[in-house]
Scaffold this motif. Sequence first.
Motif, short mmCIF file in Angstrom:
data_model
loop_
_atom_site.label_atom_id
_atom_site.label_comp_id
_atom_site.label_asym_id
_atom_site.label_seq_id
_atom_site.Cartn_x
_atom_site.Cartn_y
_atom_site.Cartn_z
N GLY A 9 0.82 -1.20 0.00
CA GLY A 9 0.00 0.00 0.00
C GLY A 9 0.85 1.25 0.00
N THR A 12 3.83 2.02 2.88
CA THR A 12 4.16 0.81 3.63
C THR A 12 5.66 0.54 3.68
OG1 THR A 12 3.76 -0.55 1.67
CG2 THR A 12 1.94 -0.31 3.23
N TYR A 144 3.78 -4.89 4.18
CA TYR A 144 2.61 -4.60 5.02
C TYR A 144 2.99 -3.71 6.19
CZ TYR A 144 -1.34 -5.15 8.17
OH TYR A 144 -2.41 -4.90 9.00
N PRO A 147 -2.29 0.18 9.71
CA PRO A 147 -2.92 1.39 9.16
C PRO A 147 -2.40 2.69 9.76
CG PRO A 147 -4.57 -0.30 9.52
CD PRO A 147 -3.29 -0.82 10.12
N GLU A 148 -2.20 2.73 11.08
CA GLU A 148 -1.77 3.99 11.70
C GLU A 148 -0.38 4.41 11.21
OE1 GLU A 148 -0.98 0.57 14.61
OE2 GLU A 148 -2.61 1.25 13.28
N GLN A 150 0.87 3.52 8.28
CA GLN A 150 0.69 3.85 6.87
C GLN A 150 0.23 5.29 6.71
OE1 GLN A 150 -2.01 1.18 4.93
NE2 GLN A 150 -1.43 1.82 2.87
N TYR A 151 -0.75 5.70 7.49
CA TYR A 151 -1.24 7.08 7.44
C TYR A 151 -0.13 8.06 7.80
CZ TYR A 151 -6.16 5.76 6.89
OH TYR A 151 -7.35 5.28 6.42
N GLN A 172 -6.75 9.21 3.73
CA GLN A 172 -7.64 8.06 3.69
C GLN A 172 -8.10 7.78 2.26
OE1 GLN A 172 -11.54 8.47 5.61
NE2 GLN A 172 -11.17 6.51 6.62
N ILE A 175 -5.26 6.06 0.30
CA ILE A 175 -5.04 4.68 0.71
C ILE A 175 -6.19 3.79 0.25
CG2 ILE A 175 -4.93 3.16 2.74
CD1 ILE A 175 -3.33 5.40 4.13
N GLN A 176 -7.40 4.29 0.38
CA GLN A 176 -8.55 3.47 0.02
C GLN A 176 -8.77 3.38 -1.48
OE1 GLN A 176 -11.88 5.01 2.28
NE2 GLN A 176 -11.18 4.03 4.16
N SER A 180 -7.13 -3.34 -0.79
CA SER A 180 -6.72 -3.37 0.61
C SER A 180 -5.48 -4.24 0.80
CB SER A 180 -7.85 -3.92 1.48
OG SER A 180 -8.01 -5.31 1.28
#
Length: 211
Positions: A9, A12, A144, A147-148, A150-151, A172, A175-176, A180
């Motif tokens: 992602g 990452t 991988y 999420p936290e 990655q943001y 967001q 990423i979205q 996923s």
Amino acid sequence: MRLIGLTGGIGTGKTTVSNYLANTYQLPIWDADLYAREAVKPGSPILQSIIQRYGNDILLFDGNLNRQRLASLIFSDSSARTWVEQQIHPFVRHCFVNNIQQLNAKILQNPDRNTPQYADGVLVIPLLFESKMTDLVTEIWVVYSPPEQQYSRLIQREKMISNRILTFEEAQARIQSQMSLEEKCQQADVILYNSSTPEELFKQVDAALQG
């Protein structure tokens, strides 16, 4: 021929892994992002198509594509993102195919060459699954991160590149816009967990490459 497809992602750690593979193992790194930039260089047919769709406001003063403006358009509109990807992905795929063909030619010219100790090349393709380029590689590595993290990395990276702070909603949306990480991991041959230190990540890379 062993060709590693490196994906994951946004934020990452794909670049961290590819730089390590290049510097430590001297592996050829073929990067989709670089080819995508080449695809829209001034004067290119693809950039002309983008201008026809969005007008000259999509350009910077020097004639280059205004990537920030384009990003704001495609990450808020899935149809716009799909259209842009349809313009760029065939060019990127063509670049990868050329690299593989050139590598094959070298192998045919030197049939007695020593087999590479680790791999013939690494294809860094953030949208490996979405762009349907999995057929170009022999194995898939997914980086991988939780999420936290990655943001946080995405926001830090954007600040370094453009001196602009993304809102949580903007991060967001970016990423979205991709498949996923969980779905990508389900299709991976190797999962590299980048949630600790670089040293821990590199240990996983060493094991995957030498295994």
